[in-house]
Design a protein around this motif. Structure first.
Motif, PDB file in Angstrom:
ATOM      1  N   ARG A  50      26.661  26.113 -60.727  1.00 37.39           N
ATOM      2  CA  ARG A  50      27.756  25.411 -60.298  1.00 37.39           C
ATOM      3  C   ARG A  50      29.047  26.276 -59.934  1.00 37.39           C
ATOM      4  NH1 ARG A  50      27.695  19.802 -61.068  1.00 37.39           N
ATOM      5  NH2 ARG A  50      26.309  19.093 -62.377  1.00 37.39           N
ATOM      6  N   SER A  51      29.247  27.139 -60.542  1.00 34.07           N
ATOM      7  CA  SER A  51      30.241  28.205 -60.263  1.00 34.07           C
ATOM      8  C   SER A  51      30.144  28.938 -59.156  1.00 34.07           C
ATOM      9  CB  SER A  51      30.489  29.365 -61.493  1.00 34.07           C
ATOM     10  OG  SER A  51      31.339  30.173 -61.190  1.00 34.07           O
ATOM     11  N   ALA A  52      28.906  29.320 -58.719  1.00 33.13           N
ATOM     12  CA  ALA A  52      28.365  29.863 -57.683  1.00 33.13           C
ATOM     13  C   ALA A  52      28.826  29.049 -56.365  1.00 33.13           C
ATOM     14  CB  ALA A  52      26.918  30.482 -57.514  1.00 33.13           C
ATOM     15  N   ASP A  54      30.737  26.144 -56.523  1.00 33.14           N
ATOM     16  CA  ASP A  54      31.806  25.564 -56.257  1.00 33.14           C
ATOM     17  C   ASP A  54      33.077  26.626 -56.117  1.00 33.14           C
ATOM     18  OD1 ASP A  54      30.819  23.056 -56.934  1.00 33.14           O
ATOM     19  OD2 ASP A  54      31.683  23.168 -58.879  1.00 33.14           O
ATOM     20  N   ASP A  55      33.025  27.790 -56.681  1.00 35.46           N
ATOM     21  CA  ASP A  55      33.971  28.780 -56.712  1.00 35.46           C
ATOM     22  C   ASP A  55      33.631  29.902 -55.601  1.00 35.46           C
ATOM     23  OD1 ASP A  55      35.314  27.680 -58.870  1.00 35.46           O
ATOM     24  OD2 ASP A  55      34.048  29.028 -60.387  1.00 35.46           O
ATOM     25  N   LYS A  56      32.218  30.212 -55.211  1.00 32.90           N
ATOM     26  CA  LYS A  56      31.991  31.289 -54.401  1.00 32.90           C
ATOM     27  C   LYS A  56      31.730  30.885 -53.099  1.00 32.90           C
ATOM     28  CE  LYS A  56      32.579  34.527 -57.583  1.00 32.90           C
ATOM     29  NZ  LYS A  56      33.947  35.226 -57.369  1.00 32.90           N
ATOM     30  N   LYS A  58      31.785  27.563 -52.077  1.00 31.18           N
ATOM     31  CA  LYS A  58      32.538  26.406 -51.541  1.00 31.18           C
ATOM     32  C   LYS A  58      32.053  25.660 -50.551  1.00 31.18           C
ATOM     33  CE  LYS A  58      36.552  29.057 -53.139  1.00 31.18           C
ATOM     34  NZ  LYS A  58      37.859  29.610 -52.788  1.00 31.18           N
TER      35      LYS A  58
END
Length: 92
Positions: A50-52, A54-56, A58
């Motif tokens: 999820r971080s990859a 959502d944050d990376k 996008k």
């Protein structure tokens, strides 16, 4: 946590990414968290994915995760040891 394997099937026009985590020792805790609708349910792998995304990366995506037992289809013997994460509708 377990052994990771990432698959991008060509027959889905590169629109689906599947991440399999074999021998995930956190599955019993994840199942309990889901049953209790706890806000921090999921594994470290789920959080990283999820971080990859959502944050990376996008980009938009649909997220599903499943627990499976690759050794049986009998419910009375079911003991999930594998986490499958499916990302679909990438960038749509």
């Amino acid at each position: 946590i377990g052994h990771w394997e990432i698959s991008i099937p060509e027959d889905d026009d590169w629109n689906v990414v599947t991440i399999a985590v074999d021998d995930d020792i956190t599955i019993p805790g994840q199942i309990l968290s889901r049953e209790r609708n706890q806000p921090l349910s999921g594994s470290a792998v789920v959080a990283i994915v999820r971080s990859a995304m959502d944050d990376k990366a996008k980009i938009s995506y649909a997220f599903d995760s499943f627990f499976i037992d690759p050794t049986t289809t009998k419910q009375e013997l079911y003991n999930p040891t594998q986490l499958l994460i499916s990302l679909s509708q990438l960038g749509q």
